[in-house]
Structure formats: structure tokens, C-alpha cells
Design a protein around this motif. Structure first.
Motif, short mmCIF file in Angstrom:
data_model
loop_
_atom_site.label_atom_id
_atom_site.label_comp_id
_atom_site.label_asym_id
_atom_site.label_seq_id
_atom_site.Cartn_x
_atom_site.Cartn_y
_atom_site.Cartn_z
N TYR A 111 -1.61 -8.92 -8.17
CA TYR A 111 -0.89 -9.78 -8.79
C TYR A 111 0.56 -10.18 -8.45
N PRO A 112 0.95 -11.04 -8.35
CA PRO A 112 2.59 -11.46 -7.72
C PRO A 112 3.31 -10.15 -8.73
N GLY A 113 4.27 -9.40 -7.80
CA GLY A 113 5.27 -8.84 -8.45
C GLY A 113 4.61 -7.42 -8.70
N GLY A 114 3.53 -7.06 -8.23
CA GLY A 114 2.96 -5.81 -8.27
C GLY A 114 3.43 -4.58 -7.72
N SER A 115 3.03 -3.39 -7.88
CA SER A 115 3.42 -2.26 -7.27
C SER A 115 2.50 -1.11 -7.10
N PHE A 116 2.58 -0.16 -6.38
CA PHE A 116 1.67 0.81 -6.29
C PHE A 116 2.43 2.04 -6.51
N GLN A 117 1.99 2.95 -7.22
CA GLN A 117 2.66 4.30 -7.70
C GLN A 117 1.83 5.46 -7.11
N LEU A 118 2.42 6.34 -6.40
CA LEU A 118 1.72 7.58 -6.10
C LEU A 118 2.22 8.71 -6.64
N ARG A 119 1.38 9.52 -7.34
CA ARG A 119 1.66 10.59 -8.25
C ARG A 119 1.15 11.82 -7.69
N LEU A 120 2.11 12.83 -7.38
CA LEU A 120 1.67 14.24 -6.81
C LEU A 120 1.88 15.13 -8.16
N ILE A 121 0.64 15.90 -8.50
CA ILE A 121 0.86 16.79 -9.33
C ILE A 121 0.75 18.46 -8.68
N ARG A 122 1.63 18.96 -8.60
CA ARG A 122 1.85 20.18 -8.02
C ARG A 122 2.10 21.54 -9.10
N SER A 123 2.27 22.69 -8.72
CA SER A 123 2.12 23.82 -9.53
C SER A 123 3.38 23.81 -10.34
N ASN A 124 4.62 23.31 -9.78
CA ASN A 124 5.90 23.25 -10.44
C ASN A 124 6.50 21.89 -10.89
N GLY A 125 5.53 21.03 -11.10
CA GLY A 125 5.98 19.60 -11.81
C GLY A 125 5.09 18.41 -11.15
N THR A 126 5.61 17.38 -11.32
CA THR A 126 5.13 16.06 -11.02
C THR A 126 5.97 15.47 -10.30
N VAL A 127 5.51 14.82 -9.34
CA VAL A 127 6.64 13.81 -8.54
C VAL A 127 5.85 12.53 -8.41
N ARG A 128 6.72 11.38 -8.53
CA ARG A 128 6.25 10.00 -8.36
C ARG A 128 7.05 9.42 -7.33
N GLN A 129 6.32 8.43 -6.72
CA GLN A 129 6.91 7.25 -5.87
C GLN A 129 6.33 5.99 -6.09
N SER A 130 7.01 4.90 -5.59
CA SER A 130 6.55 3.74 -5.83
C SER A 130 6.83 2.62 -4.61
N LEU A 131 6.13 1.89 -4.19
CA LEU A 131 6.26 1.07 -3.30
C LEU A 131 5.91 -0.40 -3.65
N PRO A 132 6.34 -1.74 -3.40
CA PRO A 132 6.10 -2.84 -3.83
C PRO A 132 4.85 -3.35 -3.24
N ALA A 133 3.83 -3.95 -3.80
CA ALA A 133 2.37 -4.40 -3.46
C ALA A 133 2.64 -5.57 -2.68
N LEU A 134 3.35 -5.70 -1.47
CA LEU A 134 3.47 -6.88 -0.62
C LEU A 134 2.03 -7.27 -0.25
N SER A 135 1.13 -6.47 0.08
CA SER A 135 -0.22 -6.75 0.47
C SER A 135 -1.18 -5.97 -0.36
N PRO A 136 -2.41 -6.24 0.03
CA PRO A 136 -3.39 -5.25 -0.75
C PRO A 136 -3.44 -3.72 -0.69
N SER A 137 -2.62 -3.32 0.38
CA SER A 137 -2.66 -1.91 0.93
C SER A 137 -1.20 -1.69 1.27
N VAL A 138 -0.49 -0.25 0.75
CA VAL A 138 0.59 0.25 1.08
C VAL A 138 0.46 1.44 1.35
N THR A 139 1.16 1.96 2.44
CA THR A 139 1.37 3.24 3.01
C THR A 139 2.47 4.06 2.63
#
Length: 398
Positions: free
Chosen positions: A266-294
Motif C-alpha cells: 500500500y502507498p506509504g508502507g515500509s519493511f521492518q527487519l528485526r534481529l533477535i540476539r543474545s544481548n537484545g533486539t535490533v530493528r531497521q526500517s526501509l520504505p517499501a518503494l517496491s514489493p521487495s527491499v534489501t
């Protein structure tokens, strides 16, 4: 005495019933159109007028509905559309507004009262039913699958109401029907457990009882209300790295990429990548300008090791929608292999030691064998000595 009263009462009721039964229709004359004018009724095949004494909106409602002219806008006294001729057939008509015909109302039949044609009753009808108004009772216009949507359908005048219907544009049959009492002017129409096919534009209608004989009349459609139904699918994700890395691993210092993808965006959507590791959680986000983001990681470190999850996020209509998280993607960070392994180094050292030993033995053997020998004999003896020494060393090594 009682018998006389019973006979008189029976005769009076019979006369009233005969008079009502003799009424054979209603019409409007001398108006601007077929739905306005002076009210006339027929009795014994003669048209006559109606006295305006007690003439009000309930009576006008009945006339308009009986003639299929929608709802009454005005009940007009004093021969508003001109005086009629002939008899004044009805006096003091008393309707509740729920009758299907003027002849069903309580009336006083032809009398010698002071009504004249200057008191002829008239009506002005809407000509068609008024359009209802549709409102969205839910606090937002964007929904997700499984939710309910609440609409309100209202009409300005509420007489003879039968039921209300909620329609989706493009669908012939109503999605919701709600019964209404005859004086109810507003109902709530709830669309439950919605799916994506419910997205679109909606309107409502109401029906009233009217006409002669009685029938259901349907109103024009209301204004339109649009709703959006969001369906977020679970994203897919995968990773790429150097070919020498074992499956599920990334070599420390090497680059790697994680790609998130969804078939529905949908317009304005984004992908979020969440990393769960032993010492906590890390999150990253990128706008979904296409059906796939890297998501790119130029140099893998120990902090990049863990379980990666991908989800899709979008804000619509003042609401935030999140997809389900993808399956976990485990990634291990491995140290790079050394240039020479300990085993290879051990073999190289052993081989080098053996070569040095052979060279030393050959040199010593030459020195020993060359003492006091002629040149030709010395050469032969040296060769024999060297050969014997080599054989001896080979036997010792074995």
C-alpha cells in the motif's frame, strides 16, 4: 329495550359500513402535477371532495402513499388548489398516518355540516420518496479483515417505514437488512467480519408501506460512503552472501544482504527487519518503494549473529497496520579459515627437516669417502657411498 337498542346500533353500524365501503378511490386534481392538488374521493361512481376540518399531515401522508407519490410535504386547507364541485363526501377525517388508504381512516360520512367547497382539503406530495442519509458510525474508514463496520441510515420523515437496507455498489442484493418500526427514522446497519471483497462504496435505502392496495415502496439510494479493507500478507525473506560460506552462515568481515518481499503493498508502507540476539533486539526500517527491499550489511561482525524477522507496516486513515512476522531466519557469523592449517604446517616442517637431514648426511658422506682416493676411484667410491647412505636413510625413515 335492549333489543331495540341492538337493532338501532346494528342499523347505524351498517349504514356507516355501507358508506365507507362505497368509497372507491382517491385522486388529486388541479395541482401542479399528479402528486399535488385537491383531494377527491369517489363514492357511488361520483367524485366529491374532503372537508378540511381536522385535515393535517397524517391524513396527507396516507393520501400521498396511497397514490404512490412519496411522502407528504404539506396538508393544505381552504381549497388551496381551487374549490371543487359536487358532494363533500368526507368530514373530519382522522388518520394515524399508518393506514394504507384514506378509506381506512376514521371518518364522518356525508352530513349537513357547515363545510363548503371553500374548505376543500388539498395535499402536496414529494412526488417520490426522500433519499436517506448514510453515515459511518465507526470512527475510521480503513479496516482490516475480521473487523466490523457500523453504518447509520436515517430519513427525515419516518412514517410507514418497513425496513432499511445496506447496499454495496455493484452488488444487486443488500448485504444488511434491518427491520424498523413505522415511526423509526434511523437505524444502525452493521457489516460484520469483513473481508477484502467488502472494500468499496456503500449506500442505503428504506422501504415504506403504502399504495392501494398496500405495497412496499423503495426509496432512492442515499449518498455514498467508501471504506478500505487492508489485508497484509506475511512477508517472505532470504539472504545472500559469499559462496564459500556454509549454509546458514556468513564469514566474518564479508558482506551479506537480507531481502524482504510481499505481494500486497500500500502507498506509504515500509519493511521492518528485526534481529533477535543474545544481548537484545535490533530493528531497521526501509520504505517499501517496491514489493521487495534489501537490507545491506557491508562487513559481518559478531553483533550481526542471531534470528532475523521481517514484517510489513503501513499507516492508512490514521491507523497503523502491521503484518505478521516472517519465519525466523537464523544467521551465524563464522571466523575466516587460516591460510595454512596446523596440519599442513606440520607436514611442511617434517618435509623440510627431512630434506635438510639428507643434505647434511650427503655432505658428511662425501667428506668421509673422499679421503685418500684417486680421482677416478674417488668418484666411484663417492657415488657408491652416497647411494648406500641414501638407501640407509630410506630404510631408517621407513
Amino acid at each position: 329495550m335492549q333489543s331495540v337498542l341492538r337493532i338501532l346500533l346494528t342499523g347505524l353500524l351498517g349504514a356507516l359500513w355501507d358508506g365507507v365501503a362505497a368509497l372507491g378511490g382517491v385522486r388529486l386534481v388541479d395541482g401542479y402535477n399528479k402528486c399535488s392538488g385537491r383531494v377527491e374521493v369517489r363514492r357511488h361512481d361520483q367524485w366529491g371532495t374532503v372537508c378540511d376540518h381536522g385535515w393535517d399531515l397524517p391524513e396527507a401522508y396516507v393520501v400521498c402513499l396511497e397514490l404512490g407519490c412519496g411522502l407528504a410535504e404539506a396538508a393544505l386547507p381552504n381549497a388551496a388548489y381551487g374549490a371543487g364541485r359536487g358532494e363533500i363526501w368526507l368530514h373530519h377525517v382522522q388518520c394515524s398516518g399508518h393506514e394504507s388508504s384514506l378509506t381506512s381512516c376514521a371518518v364522518v360520512l356525508h352530513t349537513n355540516s357547515y363545510c363548503t367547497h371553500d374548505n376543500d382539503a388539498s395535499v402536496k406530495c414529494s412526488g417520490s420518496l426522500l433519499s436517506p442519509t448514510l453515515t459511518l458510525l465507526s470512527p475510521h474508514t480503513v479496516f482490516t479483515s475480521g473487523e466490523s463496520v457500523r453504518f447509520g441510515c436515517s430519513v427525515l420523515l419516518g412514517h410507514h417505514l418497513s425496513d432499511f437496507h445496506l447496499y454495496k455498489h455493484g452488488v444487486a442484493t443488500p448485504l444488511v437488512t434491518q427491520r424498523a418500526d413505522q415511526t423509526q427514522t434511523r437505524v444502525e446497519l452493521t457489516l460484520s467480519d469483513i473481508e477484502t471483497f467488502h472494500q468499496g462504496s456503500y449506500s442505503c435505502r428504506y422501504r415504506i408501506k403504502g399504495g392501494f392496495p398496500s405495497q412496499l415502496l423503495s426509496s432512492p439510494p442515499s449518498n455514498s460512503v467508501n471504506i478500505t479493507v487492508v489485508e497484509l500478507l506475511t512477508p517472505q525473506h532470504w539472504y545472500n552472501t559469499s559462496t564459500e560460506a556454509p549454509a546458514g552462515s556468513v564469514i566474518k568481515g564479508h558482506s551479506f544482504n537480507i531481502t524482504c518481499s510481499t505481494p500486497q503493498q500500500y502507498p506509504g508502507g515500509s519493511f521492518q527487519l528485526r534481529l533477535i540476539r543474545s544481548n537484545g533486539t535490533v530493528r531497521q526500517s526501509l520504505p517499501a518503494l517496491s514489493p521487495s527491499v534489501t537490507f545491506t550489511f557491508p562487513s559481518a561482525q559478531s553483533a550481526n549473529e542471531g534470528y532475523y524477522y521481517c514484517l510489513y507496516r503501513v499507516q492508512l486513515g490514521g491507523r497503523t497496520f502491521l503484518s505478521r512476522e516472517s519465519q525466523p531466519l537464523p544467521i551465524a557469523i563464522r571466523d575466516p579459515d587460516p591460510v595454512l592449517s596446523p596440519m599442513v604446517i606440520s607436514w611442511l616442517v617434517s618435509g623440510l627437516t627431512f630434506v635438510v637431514a639428507v643434505v647434511i648426511i650427503i655432505i658428511v658422506a662425501k667428506v668421509l669417502c673422499n679421503k685418500e682416493k684417486k680421482p677416478s676411484e674417488l668418484e666411484r667410491e663417492t657415488r657408491t657411498c652416497v647411494d648406500n647412505t641414501y638407501v640407509a636413510l630410506s630404510i631408517n625413515k621407513l
